[in-house]
Design a protein around this motif. Structure first.
Motif, PDB file in Angstrom:
ATOM      1  N   HIS A   1      -6.303   4.838   2.798  1.00  0.00           N
ATOM      2  CA  HIS A   1      -5.221   4.059   3.391  1.00  0.00           C
ATOM      3  C   HIS A   1      -3.976   4.112   2.506  1.00  0.00           C
ATOM      4  O   HIS A   1      -2.853   4.243   3.002  1.00  0.00           O
ATOM      5  CB  HIS A   1      -5.658   2.609   3.582  1.00  0.00           C
TER       6      HIS A   1
ATOM      7  N   ASP B   1     -10.550   3.128   1.579  1.00  0.00           N
ATOM      8  CA  ASP B   1      -9.393   2.319   1.226  1.00  0.00           C
ATOM      9  C   ASP B   1      -8.393   3.108   0.381  1.00  0.00           C
ATOM     10  O   ASP B   1      -7.179   2.935   0.532  1.00  0.00           O
ATOM     11  CB  ASP B   1      -9.847   1.040   0.528  1.00  0.00           C
TER      12      ASP B   1
ATOM     13  N   VAL C   1     -10.784  -3.389  -1.861  1.00  0.00           N
ATOM     14  CA  VAL C   1     -11.828  -2.464  -1.409  1.00  0.00           C
ATOM     15  C   VAL C   1     -12.792  -3.228  -0.507  1.00  0.00           C
ATOM     16  O   VAL C   1     -13.712  -3.898  -0.976  1.00  0.00           O
ATOM     17  CB  VAL C   1     -12.562  -1.820  -2.599  1.00  0.00           C
ATOM     18  N   SER C   2     -12.567  -3.128   0.802  1.00  0.00           N
ATOM     19  CA  SER C   2     -13.405  -3.808   1.784  1.00  0.00           C
ATOM     20  C   SER C   2     -14.208  -2.838   2.631  1.00  0.00           C
ATOM     21  O   SER C   2     -15.335  -3.142   3.031  1.00  0.00           O
ATOM     22  CB  SER C   2     -12.548  -4.695   2.681  1.00  0.00           C
ATOM     23  N   ASP C   3     -13.645  -1.663   2.903  1.00  0.00           N
ATOM     24  CA  ASP C   3     -14.324  -0.684   3.756  1.00  0.00           C
ATOM     25  C   ASP C   3     -14.977   0.444   2.965  1.00  0.00           C
ATOM     26  O   ASP C   3     -15.607   1.325   3.550  1.00  0.00           O
ATOM     27  CB  ASP C   3     -13.328  -0.074   4.747  1.00  0.00           C
TER      28      ASP C   3
ATOM     29  N   ARG D   1       0.812  -1.217   0.000  1.00  0.00           N
ATOM     30  CA  ARG D   1       0.000   0.000   0.000  1.00  0.00           C
ATOM     31  C   ARG D   1       0.846   1.269   0.000  1.00  0.00           C
ATOM     32  O   ARG D   1       0.325   2.345  -0.267  1.00  0.00           O
ATOM     33  CB  ARG D   1      -0.888   0.049   1.245  1.00  0.00           C
TER      34      ARG D   1
ATOM     35  N   ILE E   1      -4.669  -2.133  -2.967  1.00  0.00           N
ATOM     36  CA  ILE E   1      -5.449  -2.457  -1.776  1.00  0.00           C
ATOM     37  C   ILE E   1      -6.743  -3.091  -2.250  1.00  0.00           C
ATOM     38  O   ILE E   1      -7.210  -2.818  -3.360  1.00  0.00           O
ATOM     39  CB  ILE E   1      -5.731  -1.181  -0.941  1.00  0.00           C
TER      40      ILE E   1
END
Length: 319
Positions: free
Chosen positions: A221, A218, A211-213, A146, A209
């Motif tokens: 982040h 993300d 993409v979960s949130d 990241r 990254i």
């Protein structure tokens, strides 16, 4: 079943799941699994926990829970361009329910087989329903991280962002049986980990990254860890037609930006690599599109304007 214990559940339903891998010397049944790590490779390890009525609805089919529990872990390995190998599962149940565990095991086994993952251990305990999966993978080359986005990079994303959040909304509205929303429901129940794309981007992408949130969270982040600004173009953030049909354009756009649970890949790459990225995506059979640029600065921007924290995705301890 009377007299059924956690050991019975493990032996009957959680043993022998997934791929039969030559690098597994000993799987379920001892104090720990015995695994053979390939020489000169990076080991990648990730863990996710899914809690009933937080990460999945209580009436979600057990098979879908099993599938999804591993899928979200595989997505972490995908973001780093790795190859998944072994999984360990922790299952917490409020009461003995063999039918539920059997369904869970079917879903877990199906996706583990698809991606050649061996389930090599775990635990079953009593408590509020929750699932934890720890995945281990490898990479023969330096993994994508990241923290390496560079000013001037393009920002790319895969898939149809927002559809998982839309699918959850369909489920919560009790409309999951309507054929026209099947694609949205599937996006939530059965996310596709983009392992082939992640591996194809090795040596091309600077940072990535999953993409979960939510996209904005993300992307934030990546911006924070790379010490840059991520400037997204509003015109490029186009919800799919079916997502707009269900929620309307404004809600669909909000789901796209902040909904989470898509497990798509968001990554950055040099402008000079555009054709290479397109070819890598084609080889991986995964659609991608450019949605912005990396700039000097910090945080996430929309058309050059800073995005406030209220729009940056799900946070467990901020409600």
């Amino acid at each position: 079943m009377a007299g059924c214990s956690e050991f019975t559940l493990i032996g009957r339903y959680l043993t022998g799941l997934g791929a039969a891998r030559a690098d597994v010397t000993l799987g379920v049944g001892d104090d720990a699994a015995i695994l053979q790590s390939p020489a000169d490779s990076w080991l990648l390890s990730a863990l996710d926990t899914l809690i009933e009525d937080v990460h999945f609805p209580g009436d979600m089919p057990a098979e879908a829970v099993g599938y999804r529990a591993l899928a979200v872990n595989l997505s972490d390995i995908a973001a780093m361009g790795g190859q998944p190998r072994w999984a360990v599962v922790g299952l917490t149940l409020p009461a003995m329910d063999e039918d539920w565990v059997a369904g869970f095991a079917r879903g877990l086994d199906a996706i583990a087989q698809t991606h050649e993952v061996a389930v090599v251990g775990g635990d079953v305990t009593r408590g509020p329903r929750a699932v934890s999966v720890q995945i281990t993978g490898t990479s023969a080359v330096p993994p994508i991280r990241r923290d390496a986005a560079c000013a001037g990079d393009d920002v790319w994303v895969s898939g149809r962002l927002g559809e998982a959040a839309g699918g959850l909304a369909v489920w919560q509205a009790g409309q999951q049986g309507e054929p026209r929303w099947t694609g949205l429901v599937d996006a939530f129940l059965r996310p596709v980990p983009r392992l082939c794309l992640g591996q194809a981007l090795q040596g091309i992408a600077h940072a990535a990254i999953d993409v979960s949130d939510g996209l904005l969270a993300d992307a934030g982040h990546v911006a924070s860890q790379s010490g840059v600004a991520i400037d997204l173009a509003r015109a490029a953030l186009r919800p799919s037609a079916r997502l707009q049909a269900f929620g309307g354009t404004a809600q669909a756009t909000a789901w796209l930006c902040s909904g989470g649970d898509d497990y798509a890949l968001c990554f950055t790459a040099p402008v000079t690599a555009r054709s290479t990225v397109a070819q890598a995506a084609q080889n991986a059979r995964t659609p991608v599109r450019r949605i912005g640029q990396v700039r000097h600065g910090h945080g996430v921007l929309l058309d050059g304007v800073a995005v406030g924290g209220a729009h940056t995705g799900y946070r467990h301890f901020e409600r």
